[in-house]
Scaffold this active site. Structure first.
Site, PDB file in Angstrom:
ATOM      1  N   GLU A  96       0.825  -1.205   0.000  1.00  0.00           N
ATOM      2  CA  GLU A  96       0.000   0.000   0.000  1.00  0.00           C
ATOM      3  C   GLU A  96       0.861   1.257   0.000  1.00  0.00           C
ATOM      4  OE1 GLU A  96      -3.034  -0.154  -0.563  1.00  0.00           O
ATOM      5  OE2 GLU A  96      -3.601  -2.200  -0.014  1.00  0.00           O
ATOM      6  N   ARG A 130     -19.531  -0.214   5.433  1.00  0.00           N
ATOM      7  CA  ARG A 130     -20.781  -0.806   5.898  1.00  0.00           C
ATOM      8  C   ARG A 130     -20.557  -1.856   6.987  1.00  0.00           C
ATOM      9  NH1 ARG A 130     -21.875  -3.566   1.323  1.00  0.00           N
ATOM     10  NH2 ARG A 130     -20.216  -2.356   0.346  1.00  0.00           N
ATOM     11  N   HIS A 136      -1.018  -5.321   2.517  1.00  0.00           N
ATOM     12  CA  HIS A 136      -2.220  -6.147   2.564  1.00  0.00           C
ATOM     13  C   HIS A 136      -1.913  -7.550   2.039  1.00  0.00           C
ATOM     14  CE1 HIS A 136      -5.526  -2.954   3.082  1.00  0.00           C
ATOM     15  NE2 HIS A 136      -5.770  -3.906   3.960  1.00  0.00           N
ATOM     16  N   CYS A 176      -7.625  -0.848   8.550  1.00  0.00           N
ATOM     17  CA  CYS A 176      -6.294  -0.903   7.924  1.00  0.00           C
ATOM     18  C   CYS A 176      -5.847   0.493   7.504  1.00  0.00           C
ATOM     19  CB  CYS A 176      -6.321  -1.829   6.698  1.00  0.00           C
ATOM     20  SG  CYS A 176      -6.534  -3.573   7.126  1.00  0.00           S
TER      21      CYS A 176
END
Lengths: 214, 214, 214, 214
Positions: free
Chosen positions: D86, D96, D173, D149
């Site tokens: 990342e 959600r 990740h 994260c």
């Protein structure tokens, strides 16, 4: 008395909505085209129930009483992004999803001792190329699933092979309509769709040029 | 002398075709909407070159001489299936693909010592919900890539933050048109598309309701 | 003279590398397992050429001279992420990609007047469940493509049906190895892979338990 | 008294399982590597709760009391097929899905008035190339999501920028483990995975060569 100029009789079928959807593009296209006048072909239409049992019953009755040169079955395939021209039907029903009668079928043949699979004799590759040349995304598919769509395709291909009725059979899977995807967004993203206009145009163009692909 | 009723001035930009494509939906939408009369807003349009160097030059010149309340940048993102509302621009150019000048940029900041990233202040979530309510597939994205689209987005967000011109900035990525996908079929299958009509409708509806999302 | 305790003779086949790849997981697994001693089965192995013509020639020769209870064909399917247990072979060759002899086949039946399709009689669903219970990603697939893999599968299923040799046939498609994907990164991202250890374990477990799925 | 030969102190963090999973590859790798002796670096480890509130509290406490040259955060990203390095963290929480405390956050900044985004100064491109050269699928990603994260990544990058502690920050990740995917099969098919051995090897190789990427 017959002549080479006799119009082809085409049966165009769609399905009811299923799987929690409120609409089914195949039903909407059939309704739109049922009202349309074609010069070279005579069109009849049927909306089939999404039912393992009733879908083929309806077809059985129809084939008993009607002359059909060509049956074009349409169905919805959520997740596909183009006009998906099915080449193969297999003698198997197997899905975790119940039909609209609540019936689930796992690992079940459609026809005991029937052939394992059928391929349509229609020139699917030419249809894909033809639609692409008309600027419509389309491609050939080699699996119509193991649900009612595959059942209906297998049934008609078997009926055609066995009794010569209908003479020709094709199944086409259609993408979701934009409105179907829009109602899912926020839950699942980036699902493809195609407008009803373009989907209908694809089927209309195919019907108008059906002689080229038989 | 000014009043709350002054029309918003909106700059709508699209890009030239690139990457071997003959068209770019963003350019076509801009051309369509440039001819359209809007009641509540004043629209100006620009077609940007797909050039690391020229794209921001064109914007720099424009921002010098014009008042802009809101800039809406449009660009094509092959492979996306809905209206992709970009939230983030980052200070990085990095792509294997040359721009239309033949220039390749790898691991290069857009602005030496500029902030790492910008998020638009426009309410992207509400725009996605709004378009979905209008039956148009749309969703929020968190990466605008590392190519000219991201460059232009970063540039305008930085200009806005630094000089207050334009006041508001948004970038929207658009799917391929059906004709673009149709010309690829046989090579790569099942690429999503969206009709120019629906794409144009999405942008028109957004412009007409722009006040709600600022 | 025969007995229920006679060891099953299993022919395990893999393919040479193709499509620009330097390795083929199916070949590596076959080599690994060829050296392994199994208690309950007798294993023979073959590496098949990725050739429309030669692949079935090699099998034809083999079936002439050998007793085979079960043939397990392995092949590589780039892009798949689990052990893909193929259920269906169709009477069609059609790919833009040349084989290792440089031959391209489009829209060509494997066997003139052969059946359209075959389904294996092996319990593919149970194999998928079994492998999953052993913590190995695996699933049933309904299309083995239209390339050499499908050709070999169709050929062996047809031979089995026609001559009873081999008695049982199955084709399994395998993911890329991590090293194959690693060599593509930077060009194409996020392609799935599976370690040779896990792939080999899957095939070994299947062979050791083959009686359960016949 | 200090010298260029002083060992780097690295904090390696993983997360607890979440989202209905029983395991989390990031936790398992951290546990494996915590027991390992490295010649050139000193490693400390933390397992972070999947909690919007507690995850950064734990880090805050840690940074107060410890010297850290480099923090390497690891997290699970279901659906990814390689080591996903990342590059960007943004000032936004929006999902959600509840965290392990049952808390849902929508459209919430991590830090009121914090910068919109941070990019790591670690050479992510070189890490991807290095891992690929070691035959491990790996690629650079430009969005770490909007969940815990991303929160942890943003928090550590901000802490580093503000206080110089830790000196360097990176988030990686990781794909599902094969066993995680195997337990889903039958429900959702063709989800990528990577073995714990290969995932662990990737992180170990990165740690052993960390000096090259700073």
């Amino acid at each position: 008395m017959d002549s080479g100029n006799r119009k082809q009789t085409i049966l165009l079928t769609g399905f009811e909505p299923f799987g929690g959807e409120k609409v089914n593009p195949s039903m909407q296209i059939v309704k739109r085209l049922s009202k349309r006048h074609f010069q070279n072909i005579h069109i009849e239409t049927l909306i089939l129930p999404v039912s393992y049992e009733k879908s083929t019953k309806v077809l059985e009755e129809y084939y008993k009483d009607h002359h059909v040169d060509f049956v074009l079955h349409l169905g919805q395939a959520g997740g596909t992004s183009g006009i998906r021209i099915e080449r193969v039907a297999i003698n198997l029903l197997d899905s975790r999803h119940p039909d609209n009668d609540g019936v689930i079928k796992r690992e079940t043949p459609i026809l005991e001792n029937g052939p394992d699979g059928y391929m349509t004799r229609i020139n699917v590759r030419e249809i894909a190329n033809f639609l692409n040349s008309k600027k419509i995304p389309a491609f050939v598919s080699y699996t119509a699933g193991q649900y009612i769509c595959n059942e209906v395709y297998y049934y008609s291909l078997h009926h055609s092979k066995t009794f010569g009725i209908p003479k020709h059979v094709l199944f086409i899977h259609l993408p979701f309509l934009p409105e179907q995807v829009a109602s899912k967004e926020g839950k699942t993203e980036n699902i493809p769709s195609m407008s009803l206009e373009l989907q209908t145009k694809a089927i209309r163009l195919l019907l108008e040029n059906i002689e080229r692909f038989i």
